[in-house]
Scaffold this motif. Structure first.
Motif, PDB file in Angstrom:
ATOM      1  N   THR A  77       4.997  10.515  -5.338  1.00  0.00           N
ATOM      2  CA  THR A  77       5.997  11.516  -5.705  1.00  0.00           C
ATOM      3  C   THR A  77       6.848  10.993  -6.848  1.00  0.00           C
ATOM      4  O   THR A  77       6.944   9.784  -7.078  1.00  0.00           O
ATOM      5  CB  THR A  77       6.912  11.844  -4.507  1.00  0.00           C
ATOM      6  OG1 THR A  77       7.584  10.648  -4.088  1.00  0.00           O
ATOM      7  CG2 THR A  77       6.109  12.419  -3.356  1.00  0.00           C
ATOM      8  N   GLY A  78       7.462  11.916  -7.566  1.00  0.00           N
ATOM      9  CA  GLY A  78       8.348  11.533  -8.669  1.00  0.00           C
ATOM     10  C   GLY A  78       7.624  10.766  -9.756  1.00  0.00           C
ATOM     11  O   GLY A  78       8.158   9.803 -10.306  1.00  0.00           O
TER      12      GLY A  78
ATOM     13  N   LEU B   2      13.627  -2.976  -1.531  1.00  0.00           N
ATOM     14  CA  LEU B   2      14.645  -2.030  -1.071  1.00  0.00           C
ATOM     15  C   LEU B   2      15.609  -1.643  -2.186  1.00  0.00           C
ATOM     16  O   LEU B   2      16.375  -0.690  -2.034  1.00  0.00           O
ATOM     17  CB  LEU B   2      15.433  -2.628   0.090  1.00  0.00           C
ATOM     18  CG  LEU B   2      14.686  -2.805   1.411  1.00  0.00           C
ATOM     19  CD1 LEU B   2      15.531  -3.603   2.399  1.00  0.00           C
ATOM     20  CD2 LEU B   2      14.305  -1.450   2.012  1.00  0.00           C
ATOM     21  N   SER B   3      15.555  -2.354  -3.305  1.00  0.00           N
ATOM     22  CA  SER B   3      16.589  -2.190  -4.329  1.00  0.00           C
ATOM     23  C   SER B   3      16.098  -1.579  -5.625  1.00  0.00           C
ATOM     24  O   SER B   3      16.900  -1.346  -6.526  1.00  0.00           O
ATOM     25  CB  SER B   3      17.232  -3.548  -4.647  1.00  0.00           C
ATOM     26  OG  SER B   3      17.835  -4.096  -3.494  1.00  0.00           O
ATOM     27  N   ILE B   4      14.777  -1.343  -5.774  1.00  0.00           N
ATOM     28  CA  ILE B   4      14.275  -0.677  -6.978  1.00  0.00           C
ATOM     29  C   ILE B   4      13.834   0.734  -6.611  1.00  0.00           C
ATOM     30  O   ILE B   4      13.250   0.967  -5.556  1.00  0.00           O
ATOM     31  CB  ILE B   4      13.122  -1.456  -7.641  1.00  0.00           C
ATOM     32  CG1 ILE B   4      11.936  -1.629  -6.688  1.00  0.00           C
ATOM     33  CG2 ILE B   4      13.597  -2.795  -8.164  1.00  0.00           C
ATOM     34  CD1 ILE B   4      10.711  -2.253  -7.345  1.00  0.00           C
ATOM     35  N   ASP B   5      14.133   1.696  -7.480  1.00  0.00           N
ATOM     36  CA  ASP B   5      13.855   3.098  -7.141  1.00  0.00           C
ATOM     37  C   ASP B   5      12.464   3.546  -7.565  1.00  0.00           C
ATOM     38  O   ASP B   5      11.995   4.594  -7.125  1.00  0.00           O
ATOM     39  CB  ASP B   5      14.919   4.022  -7.745  1.00  0.00           C
ATOM     40  CG  ASP B   5      14.809   4.137  -9.264  1.00  0.00           C
ATOM     41  OD1 ASP B   5      14.416   3.143  -9.910  1.00  0.00           O
ATOM     42  OD2 ASP B   5      15.127   5.212  -9.807  1.00  0.00           O
ATOM     43  N   ARG B   6      11.794   2.780  -8.434  1.00  0.00           N
ATOM     44  CA  ARG B   6      10.490   3.198  -8.923  1.00  0.00           C
ATOM     45  C   ARG B   6       9.501   2.034  -8.849  1.00  0.00           C
ATOM     46  O   ARG B   6       9.885   0.868  -8.927  1.00  0.00           O
ATOM     47  CB  ARG B   6      10.564   3.704 -10.367  1.00  0.00           C
ATOM     48  CG  ARG B   6      11.593   4.804 -10.566  1.00  0.00           C
ATOM     49  CD  ARG B   6      11.428   5.510 -11.893  1.00  0.00           C
ATOM     50  NE  ARG B   6      10.158   6.223 -11.963  1.00  0.00           N
ATOM     51  CZ  ARG B   6       9.909   7.381 -11.359  1.00  0.00           C
ATOM     52  NH1 ARG B   6      10.853   7.957 -10.635  1.00  0.00           N
ATOM     53  NH2 ARG B   6       8.751   7.966 -11.464  1.00  0.00           N
TER      54      ARG B   6
ATOM     55  N   SER C 168       0.832  -1.199   0.000  1.00  0.00           N
ATOM     56  CA  SER C 168       0.000   0.000   0.000  1.00  0.00           C
ATOM     57  C   SER C 168       0.865   1.248   0.000  1.00  0.00           C
ATOM     58  O   SER C 168       1.842   1.338   0.737  1.00  0.00           O
ATOM     59  CB  SER C 168      -0.913   0.017   1.232  1.00  0.00           C
ATOM     60  OG  SER C 168      -1.827  -1.059   1.194  1.00  0.00           O
ATOM     61  N   LEU C 169       0.493   2.214  -0.842  1.00  0.00           N
ATOM     62  CA  LEU C 169       1.171   3.504  -0.910  1.00  0.00           C
ATOM     63  C   LEU C 169       0.130   4.570  -0.583  1.00  0.00           C
ATOM     64  O   LEU C 169      -0.534   5.108  -1.467  1.00  0.00           O
ATOM     65  CB  LEU C 169       1.766   3.732  -2.301  1.00  0.00           C
ATOM     66  CG  LEU C 169       2.717   2.642  -2.807  1.00  0.00           C
ATOM     67  CD1 LEU C 169       3.050   2.845  -4.271  1.00  0.00           C
ATOM     68  CD2 LEU C 169       3.985   2.620  -1.971  1.00  0.00           C
ATOM     69  N   LYS C 170      -0.046   4.865   0.692  1.00  0.00           N
ATOM     70  CA  LYS C 170      -1.164   5.689   1.143  1.00  0.00           C
ATOM     71  C   LYS C 170      -0.999   7.157   0.777  1.00  0.00           C
ATOM     72  O   LYS C 170      -1.957   7.848   0.457  1.00  0.00           O
ATOM     73  CB  LYS C 170      -1.337   5.560   2.666  1.00  0.00           C
ATOM     74  CG  LYS C 170      -1.717   4.160   3.127  1.00  0.00           C
ATOM     75  CD  LYS C 170      -3.081   3.761   2.607  1.00  0.00           C
ATOM     76  CE  LYS C 170      -3.527   2.425   3.175  1.00  0.00           C
ATOM     77  NZ  LYS C 170      -4.816   1.991   2.615  1.00  0.00           N
TER      78      LYS C 170
ATOM     79  N   HIS D  86       8.148   7.276  -7.446  1.00  0.00           N
ATOM     80  CA  HIS D  86       9.232   7.011  -6.512  1.00  0.00           C
ATOM     81  C   HIS D  86       8.828   5.903  -5.540  1.00  0.00           C
ATOM     82  O   HIS D  86       7.715   5.891  -5.017  1.00  0.00           O
ATOM     83  CB  HIS D  86       9.555   8.294  -5.744  1.00  0.00           C
ATOM     84  CG  HIS D  86      10.486   8.080  -4.596  1.00  0.00           C
ATOM     85  ND1 HIS D  86      11.820   7.754  -4.750  1.00  0.00           N
ATOM     86  CD2 HIS D  86      10.275   8.133  -3.248  1.00  0.00           C
ATOM     87  CE1 HIS D  86      12.385   7.630  -3.572  1.00  0.00           C
ATOM     88  NE2 HIS D  86      11.478   7.847  -2.637  1.00  0.00           N
ATOM     89  N   ASN D  87       9.722   4.957  -5.311  1.00  0.00           N
ATOM     90  CA  ASN D  87       9.496   3.889  -4.337  1.00  0.00           C
ATOM     91  C   ASN D  87       9.920   4.394  -2.956  1.00  0.00           C
ATOM     92  O   ASN D  87      11.103   4.612  -2.713  1.00  0.00           O
ATOM     93  CB  ASN D  87      10.309   2.652  -4.723  1.00  0.00           C
ATOM     94  CG  ASN D  87      10.260   1.563  -3.663  1.00  0.00           C
ATOM     95  OD1 ASN D  87       9.406   1.576  -2.782  1.00  0.00           O
ATOM     96  ND2 ASN D  87      11.192   0.620  -3.745  1.00  0.00           N
ATOM     97  N   PRO D  88       8.956   4.583  -2.034  1.00  0.00           N
ATOM     98  CA  PRO D  88       9.324   5.139  -0.720  1.00  0.00           C
ATOM     99  C   PRO D  88      10.211   4.217   0.103  1.00  0.00           C
ATOM    100  O   PRO D  88      10.780   4.650   1.108  1.00  0.00           O
ATOM    101  CB  PRO D  88       7.965   5.347  -0.041  1.00  0.00           C
ATOM    102  CG  PRO D  88       7.047   4.381  -0.715  1.00  0.00           C
ATOM    103  CD  PRO D  88       7.513   4.301  -2.136  1.00  0.00           C
ATOM    104  N   TYR D  89      10.348   2.958  -0.307  1.00  0.00           N
ATOM    105  CA  TYR D  89      11.161   2.014   0.449  1.00  0.00           C
ATOM    106  C   TYR D  89      12.553   1.819  -0.168  1.00  0.00           C
ATOM    107  O   TYR D  89      13.329   1.006   0.331  1.00  0.00           O
ATOM    108  CB  TYR D  89      10.449   0.663   0.532  1.00  0.00           C
ATOM    109  CG  TYR D  89       9.073   0.783   1.156  1.00  0.00           C
ATOM    110  CD1 TYR D  89       8.923   1.027   2.516  1.00  0.00           C
ATOM    111  CD2 TYR D  89       7.928   0.699   0.377  1.00  0.00           C
ATOM    112  CE1 TYR D  89       7.668   1.167   3.088  1.00  0.00           C
ATOM    113  CE2 TYR D  89       6.673   0.837   0.939  1.00  0.00           C
ATOM    114  CZ  TYR D  89       6.550   1.073   2.294  1.00  0.00           C
ATOM    115  OH  TYR D  89       5.300   1.220   2.849  1.00  0.00           O
TER     116      TYR D  89
END
Length: 337
Positions: free
Chosen positions: A223-224, A287-291, A217-219, A255-258
Motif C-alpha cells: 500500500t502507499g 518501527l521508526s521509518i514510514d516507508r 516479508s511483506l505478504k 508504506h511500512n506496515p510496522y
C-alpha cells in the motif's frame, strides 16, 4: 514528496535542486539510525560468519576538507561512485537516500531546504524535548556507502545546519570499514596501501559481530506505493511498452506496515526478529521509518497497471558504532485484472 509528470519532465538539469529530483527516496525516520537503500544485496550471506568492523576518525575540520578527503580515499580504493554508491542524509524526523557520490555531497549541501519540506508534512512534535529542538540547529548525519573487493566503505559525517541560513558547521567525519574475518594478510596489505592518507590515522576501534541481518516479508499487496526513477540511467531500461508512460520504474517505496505499530503488528515484527536472530536495534529502526524501498523483480509495467505483492526486504545493521542500517529488497509486480 509527491511528483507530477510535469515535474519529471523538467529534470533535464543534472544539478536540479534537490527537492525536485526523483532519484531519491524520502523517509520519515524517527530513529537515530540512518537507513541506506541499496538496490542489490547489502552484504553477502553473513549468517554464521563473523564480520569485522574498523573505524578511523578522520582529521578534517570543515565540510570542504571532508569532501576532498572522501573523494581522494574513494580514488585510492578505485571504489564505485555512480549507481553503486549509496547514501542517506537524516536529521531528527526525516531523511533522504539516493545514489552517486556527487549527489551525496549535493544532498548534504541542500539538506536544510529538503528537510524543511519534509518536516512540513509531519505532525507537529508533541514530545517536549523535540519541541525544544525545533529552536536549535539541525543535527545532521550524512552516510555514504560503497563496496569494493568485498569491503564496505562507510563515510559518516556529522554536522550542524542552521534552520534559517545556509550555514553548516562540521562536527566529525569517520571512515568505517567492514570486512569478513576470513580475509587474510593479502587483503590486509591491500587495505594498508589504500589507507595511506594524511587525514586517516590508525583504527580508532575494531569490533566483530556474527548476526547482523533481518529478512522481512511483506505478504499482503503493498500500500502507499510511490515510483522512483534514477535520473541519468533511463537509457539502460527497456523502451516503454505501456501507453501510460509509467514503464521505466527503477524502484518503488511502499508504506511500512510496522511503522509505529502496536499490538498484533508489533508482535509479528518481534517474532520475525527472533526467528532470524537479528540485532535488537533493528526493531526500533523498523518501527521508526514510514516507508520501505523495494526494486520491482524483473521490471515493472508501471504503477497504473501493476499491483505489487510478495515483497521481501533485507536489513543489515552495522553495530560497530556507526549506527547504519542498509536496506535492500525486491517485490513482484502483477498486472492488475
Amino acid at each position: 514528496m509527491a511528483m507530477t509528470d510535469d515535474d519529471v519532465q523538467d529534470l533535464g538539469d543534472d544539478h536540479a535542486p534537490l527537492i525536485h529530483r526523483t532519484d531519491r527516496i524520502a523517509l520519515r525516520n524517527e530513529s537515530q539510525t540512518p537507513v541506506v537503500f541499496v538496490d542489490d544485496d547489502p552484504l553477502y550471506d553473513v549468517e554464521g560468519e563473523a564480520i569485522r568492523h574498523q573505524h578511523y576518525e578522520m582529521e578534517v575540520t570543515t565540510l570542504d576538507e571532508t569532501e576532498t578527503a572522501i573523494r581522494e580515499i574513494i580514488d585510492r580504493f578505485e571504489a564505485p561512485t555512480e549507481r553503486q554508491f549509496y547514501y542517506a542524509v537524516c536529521s531528527d524526523r526525516a531523511q533522504i537516500c539516493g545514489n552517486t557520490l556527487d549527489d551525496f555531497f549535493d544532498a548534504m549541501e541542500n539538506f536544510r531546504v529538503t528537510y524543511a519540506d519534509l518536516d512540513e508534512q509531519l505532525p507537529d512534535p508533541t514530545d517536549r524535548v523535540m519541541q525544544n529542538r525545533q529552536q536549535i540547529p539541525l543535527e545532521v548525519t550524512a552516510v555514504g556507502v560503497t563496496e569494493v573487493s568485498g569491503i564496505w566503505l562507510q563515510f559518516v559525517t556529522h554536522f550542524l545546519a542552521e534552520r534559517e541560513t545556509e550555514q553548516r558547521h562540521h562536527s566529525a567525519t569517520t571512515l568505517f570499514l567492514t570486512t569478513h574475518t576470513r580475509q587474510g594478510p593479502l587483503i590486509a596489505q591491500w587495505l594498508r596501501d589504500r589507507l595511506e592518507h594524511p587525514s586517516v590515522g590508525s583504527p580508532s576501534a575494531v569490533s566483530r559481530q556474527h548476526h547482523s541481518q533481518l529478512s522481512l516479508s511483506l505478504k499482503d499487496p503493498l500500500t502507499g506505493v510511490k515510483a522512483h526513477r534514477l535520473v541519468g540511467y533511463q537509457q539502460e531500461l527497456e523502451p516503454s511498452s505501456s501507453a501510460n508512460g509509467d514503464a521505466g520504474i527503477e524502484y518503488i517505496s511502499c508504506h511500512n506496515p510496522y511503522y509505529n505499530a502496536e499490538g498484533a503488528k508489533r508482535s509479528e515484527l518481534n517474532q520475525q526478529i527472533t526467528d532470524t536472530i537479528a540485532p535488537d536495534e533493528l526493531r526500533s529502526v523498523l518501527l521508526s521509518i514510514d516507508r520501505i524501498p523495494l526494486r520491482p523483480r524483473g521490471g515493472s509495467l508501471g504503477l497504473n497497471v501493476d499491483q505489487f505483492v510478495d515483497g521481501r526486504s533485507q536489513f543489515t545493521y552495522f553495530n560497530s558504532g556507526s549506527g547504519i542500517a542498509l536496506a535492500s529488497g525486491e517485490v513482484d509486480p502483477v498486472k492488475r485484472k
